[in-house]
Motif scaffolding. Structure first.
Motif, PDB file in Angstrom:
ATOM      1  N   ASP A   2     -58.612  24.877 -50.396  1.00 49.93           N
ATOM      2  CA  ASP A   2     -58.697  26.209 -49.819  1.00 49.93           C
ATOM      3  C   ASP A   2     -57.558  26.400 -48.834  1.00 49.93           C
ATOM      4  O   ASP A   2     -57.578  25.881 -47.733  1.00 49.93           O
ATOM      5  N   ASP A  79     -56.864  28.489 -56.924  1.00 50.86           N
ATOM      6  CA  ASP A  79     -57.059  27.477 -57.955  1.00 50.86           C
ATOM      7  C   ASP A  79     -56.399  26.164 -57.564  1.00 50.86           C
ATOM      8  O   ASP A  79     -55.286  26.157 -57.026  1.00 50.86           O
ATOM      9  N   GLU A  80     -57.061  25.058 -57.856  1.00 51.08           N
ATOM     10  CA  GLU A  80     -56.471  23.747 -57.599  1.00 51.08           C
ATOM     11  C   GLU A  80     -55.360  23.429 -58.586  1.00 51.08           C
ATOM     12  O   GLU A  80     -54.401  22.745 -58.244  1.00 51.08           O
ATOM     13  N   ARG A 120     -64.167  31.305 -58.245  1.00 52.34           N
ATOM     14  CA  ARG A 120     -63.647  29.941 -58.155  1.00 52.34           C
ATOM     15  C   ARG A 120     -64.158  29.107 -59.318  1.00 52.34           C
ATOM     16  O   ARG A 120     -65.253  29.313 -59.833  1.00 52.34           O
ATOM     17  N   GLU A 122     -64.534  25.915 -58.788  1.00 52.48           N
ATOM     18  CA  GLU A 122     -65.125  24.758 -58.135  1.00 52.48           C
ATOM     19  C   GLU A 122     -66.646  24.877 -58.103  1.00 52.48           C
ATOM     20  O   GLU A 122     -67.196  25.970 -58.028  1.00 52.48           O
ATOM     21  N   GLU A 124     -70.353  22.694 -56.504  1.00 61.64           N
ATOM     22  CA  GLU A 124     -70.851  21.642 -55.624  1.00 61.64           C
ATOM     23  C   GLU A 124     -71.094  20.367 -56.430  1.00 61.64           C
ATOM     24  O   GLU A 124     -71.547  20.416 -57.581  1.00 61.64           O
ATOM     25  N   PRO A 161     -71.291  17.074 -60.943  1.00 62.80           N
ATOM     26  CA  PRO A 161     -71.859  18.361 -60.519  1.00 62.80           C
ATOM     27  C   PRO A 161     -73.342  18.218 -60.192  1.00 62.80           C
ATOM     28  O   PRO A 161     -74.078  17.513 -60.890  1.00 62.80           O
ATOM     29  N   THR A 183     -69.481  16.927 -52.067  1.00 63.40           N
ATOM     30  CA  THR A 183     -68.071  17.284 -52.215  1.00 63.40           C
ATOM     31  C   THR A 183     -68.004  18.500 -53.138  1.00 63.40           C
ATOM     32  O   THR A 183     -69.023  19.071 -53.517  1.00 63.40           O
ATOM     33  N   ARG A 184     -66.819  18.897 -53.473  1.00 61.49           N
ATOM     34  CA  ARG A 184     -66.618  19.973 -54.441  1.00 61.49           C
ATOM     35  C   ARG A 184     -65.678  19.477 -55.519  1.00 61.49           C
ATOM     36  O   ARG A 184     -64.819  18.629 -55.272  1.00 61.49           O
ATOM     37  N   MET A 185     -65.837  20.007 -56.708  1.00 60.37           N
ATOM     38  CA  MET A 185     -64.991  19.588 -57.820  1.00 60.37           C
ATOM     39  C   MET A 185     -64.777  20.770 -58.771  1.00 60.37           C
ATOM     40  O   MET A 185     -65.531  21.754 -58.746  1.00 60.37           O
ATOM     41  N   THR A 186     -63.737  20.668 -59.568  1.00 63.62           N
ATOM     42  CA  THR A 186     -63.525  21.677 -60.596  1.00 63.62           C
ATOM     43  C   THR A 186     -64.632  21.569 -61.629  1.00 63.62           C
ATOM     44  O   THR A 186     -64.955  20.475 -62.093  1.00 63.62           O
TER      45      THR A 186
END
Length: 757
Positions: A2, A79-80, A120, A122, A124, A161, A183-186
């Motif tokens: 972010d 976007d990552e 997004r 992403e 959780e 996830p 954490t967060r992930m795609t």
């Protein structure tokens, strides 16, 4: 990650500048700066200040600030990783330049609808800790669900996830014990398809099919365009399947593009059963989430087989191996609103860019594709016999002049329908006009129910009790009598609803299915209708253009074309070509199994030269004659064409704008460019706007592009306030366009302007 940032330019020693595009009627990109060390990559979405608001934009490339010009900051990177890779961005830039359309609109049209905003990718997630691994080994996790969740976290190579880790209470307990960390992930690129892969054995290919496969395989890797011209029922799909199987076994992706959503269910089922794969599906009928999941799976390379309609032409391919365009002649491959492009032509360019083969299949190829095959630019593969051994149906004209018609059906056609039904066959009737009747008229005063917003009549849809415009969507109730003189109203002409009613009453007990946009609008209705036909529950099939879209109806022994004159006398210069295609395609539905087929064509002009030639010669001969006529008239594909259309609330504004454009082009290009118009468009008024057009014709493609660029550069935005203002704008990479345009067909290049007064 972010990167929310709103830095002042004076605080950044060396801000990095980027070109971004936003959807809108303007050409070129906009330069913004980003102050953090790790800048965005091309292909990612960002949030930027735009005017007095904020917009989502897509980064295209690095840029340099011009002189002392102050740039505004990129506020946030959304976007990552890039959504669009370099090759896809290059294709989009080329398409915007070739079709003379604003780049921002092209880029955003290529994204799934769910990604055109700030959504997004992403989600959780949880990741295991060393304590969690120790707890699992020591058996400290209590309860089956807790052990399953912890085991999945520990054995996973990275975050998992939360949606895959059981109830929220279980996940919360893992975090509280220190066995997992949030954490967060795609989000994973996972997709669903409503079929289960099978292991159906492939039939042995006949000599012609095997020859087509061998020719493509022996050509080796690299770009090559192939035209697979096979009569209806010749087994073109088996050729596709054999080639797709090779590519999938080699770990490469295959993109299959079809013209209509209605074709995808049967292809999905057939391909899944034969290839033991789950195809990713891309078309406008999917929910946004479904389409996003499939699109991401293709872009990530986890989906090996992709089946889609024309918008799938721009999906990123991680490991491309082959592109297949089925029914390559079909007009549905051409986008008619917004960003105007031809998916077939875009895919030929992409195949060349990606250095992979492309296979264009059709029983009635377009004149452009045939010309390329005749000239040797495309490999030409022919399938001349039906794969089942069945013979092609006999086609006969029914001269209906002076005949007493029953709801548009001649006595001869009615007798043939009865004969085939009593013999156990299925009958298909083709009428490319939906609704009950195309108009309501008053015989006393001549009133015709018309659309208040279009130069078109209102079609009566009796099943819903409404009059509807098929151009702008306006609808109203059916008046009890004539609004002008109060006399009774009566129908004029007929549509598929009326034809269905007449046949159901005349041939009761045989079952009837109607295939048109109205009858198949509900989810699953099309599949159910096709299943009823396949089971023989519906012995009568009535439909519009949907009938000619490659469906396989083995039980059909009679095809009746109710009104051939409707297409035979079309005003478009491609009318004869499209008539030939639709007639042969719908005729090809008959006699595909052991029973011979018959095709009856009702017409008031049985001596029409195109119709007579179709009955006495093969399709290629008919198209060769059409090519001679096009050469004599200097029309595409013998010359390159561009169509410029303007619409406005007042006719004079649209006409005057194009008259000024025409004068400039004639003065600048002289004899290099033919400028026809301005003239009213085929539907001169649509949705309350008056439409005029110019047709540009040139012997050299580069002349046509220079002319369109000149209009782009002098006019400015595609949406104009009042009279067109002359403005200067930046242009995309024209040298790249000129160098690669040779891979394309010779179709028209459309451009559209909107004028507000």
């Amino acid at each position: 990650m972010d990167h929310h940032h709103t830095a002042n330019p004076s605080h950044a020693a060396t801000p990095t500048c980027w070109t971004v595009v936003v959807p809108g009627p303007f050409f070129g990109g906009f330069t913004y700066h980003f102050d953090l060390d790790a800048g965005p990559a091309p292909g990612v979405r960002v949030r930027v200040p735009f005017g007095q608001s904020e917009r989502v934009a897509v980064v295209i490339e690095p840029a340099s600030a011009e002189g002392e010009q102050e740039t505004r900051p990129i506020l946030e990177v959304l976007d990552e990783a890039p959504l669009l890779d370099d090759r896809t961005l290059a294709c989009l830039r080329w398409a915007a330049a070739y079709y003379h359309h604003p780049l921002g609109e092209v880029v955003f049209a290529a994204l799934p609808k769910a990604l055109r905003g700030e959504r997004r990718l992403e989600v959780e997630a949880l990741v295991s800790t060393p304590a969690g691994r120790s707890a699992l080994e020591a058996g400290e996790a209590k309860g089956e669900r807790q052990r399953e969740a912890l085991s999945r976290l520990v054995t996973s190579a990275g975050p998992v996830p939360v949606a895959k880790l059981g109830p929220a209470a279980v996940r919360r307990r893992l975090v509280e014990k220190g066995w997992a960390e949030p954490t967060r992930m795609t989000a994973p690129a996972e997709w669903s398809v409503p079929v289960e892969p099978g292991s159906e054995a492939a039939p042995a290919l006949n000599a012609e099919q095997q020859g087509a496969v061998d020719a493509i395989v022996s050509a080796g890797e690299g770009f090559r365009a192939w035209l697979l011209h096979g009569v209806t029922g010749s087994g073109k799909t088996e050729v596709y399947l054999a080639l797709i199987e090779r590519e999938l076994a080699a770990g490469r992706q295959v993109l299959v593009v079809v013209p209509e959503i209605s074709l995808t269910p049967q292809l999905i089922d057939r391909f899944a059963r034969r290839l033991s794969v789950r195809p990713a599906v891309l078309h406008s009928g999917l929910a946004d989430g479904e389409r996003l999941a499939a699109w991401r799976a293709v872009a990530a390379g986890t989906a090996g087989l992709v089946i889609g309609t024309r918008s799938a032409a721009f999906v990123p391919l991680a490991r491309p191996g082959l592109i297949v365009v089925d029914e390559e002649h079909d007009a549905a491959l051409k986008q008619q609103e917004g960003f105007l492009y031809h998916a077939r032509d875009v895919l030929v360019w992409r195949a060349r860019q990606l250095a992979i083969p492309i296979l264009l299949g059709s029983a009635t190829p377009s004149l452009e594709s045939l010309r390329h095959a005749w000239d040797g630019r495309y490999g030409h593969l022919r399938l001349t016999e039906r794969a089942s051994g069945a013979t092609m149906p006999a086609i006969h004209c029914l001269d209906v002049r002076g005949q007493t018609m029953v709801a548009g059906l001649s006595p001869a056609l009615l007798r043939a329908i009865e004969r085939h039904l009593l013999a156990g066959g299925q009958v298909m009737l083709y009428l490319n006009r939906r609704g009950y009747a195309p108009s309501l008229v008053c015989h006393a005063c001549g009133f015709v129910a018309g659309c208040p917003h279009c130069d078109a009549f209102l079609t009566w849809h009796r099943q819903i009790g409404r009059l509807r415009c098929h151009h702008c969507g306006f609808e109203q109730g059916v008046p009890a009598d004539c609004p002008s003189c109060q006399a009774p109203l009566s129908v004029r002409g007929m549509g598929t609803e009326q034809l269905e009613d007449v046949l159901a009453a005349r041939f009761p007990g045989f079952g009837i299915v109607r295939l048109d946009r109205d009858a198949t609008a509900g989810k699953g209705v099309m599949a159910d209708s096709l299943a009823r036909i396949a089971r023989g529950e519906a012995r009568l099939v009535v439909g519009t253009q949907m009938l000619v879209k490659g469906h396989d109806f083995p039980g059909v022994t009679l095809v009746g074309v109710v009104n051939a004159d409707q297409a035979l006398f079309a005003s478009d210069f491609r009318g004869p070509e499209r008539f030939a295609q639709s007639l042969l395609q719908v005729a090809g539905r008959a006699g595909r199994a052991e029973r011979p087929g018959e095709v009856l064509v009702q017409t008031h002009d049985p001596e029409h030269p195109v119709l007579r030639r179709l009955l006495s010669e093969d399709y290629e001969a008919v198209m060769a004659a059409q090519l001679v006529e096009r050469e004599q008239a200097e029309l595409p594909p013998t010359r390159f064409a561009g169509l410029i259309r303007a619409d406005a609330p007042q006719a004079d504004a649209a006409r005057g704008f194009l008259a000024g454009v025409a004068d400039q082009l004639r003065e600048r290009f002289g004899d290099e460019l033919a400028v026809w118009g301005p003239v009213p468009a085929p539907l001169a008024r649509r949705a309350g706007r008056y439409r005029f057009q110019l047709l540009l014709l040139a012997q050299v493609r580069s002349t046509l592009h220079r002319a369109l660029w000149a209009v782009d550069d002098s006019v400015g935005s595609r949406r104009l306030g009042g009279a067109a203002a002359l403005v200067d704008r930046r242009r995309s990479d024209r040298s790249r366009l000129t160098a690669t345009a040779g891979a394309l067909h010779c179709g028209e290049i459309p451009s559209t302007w909107r004028i507000a007064t």
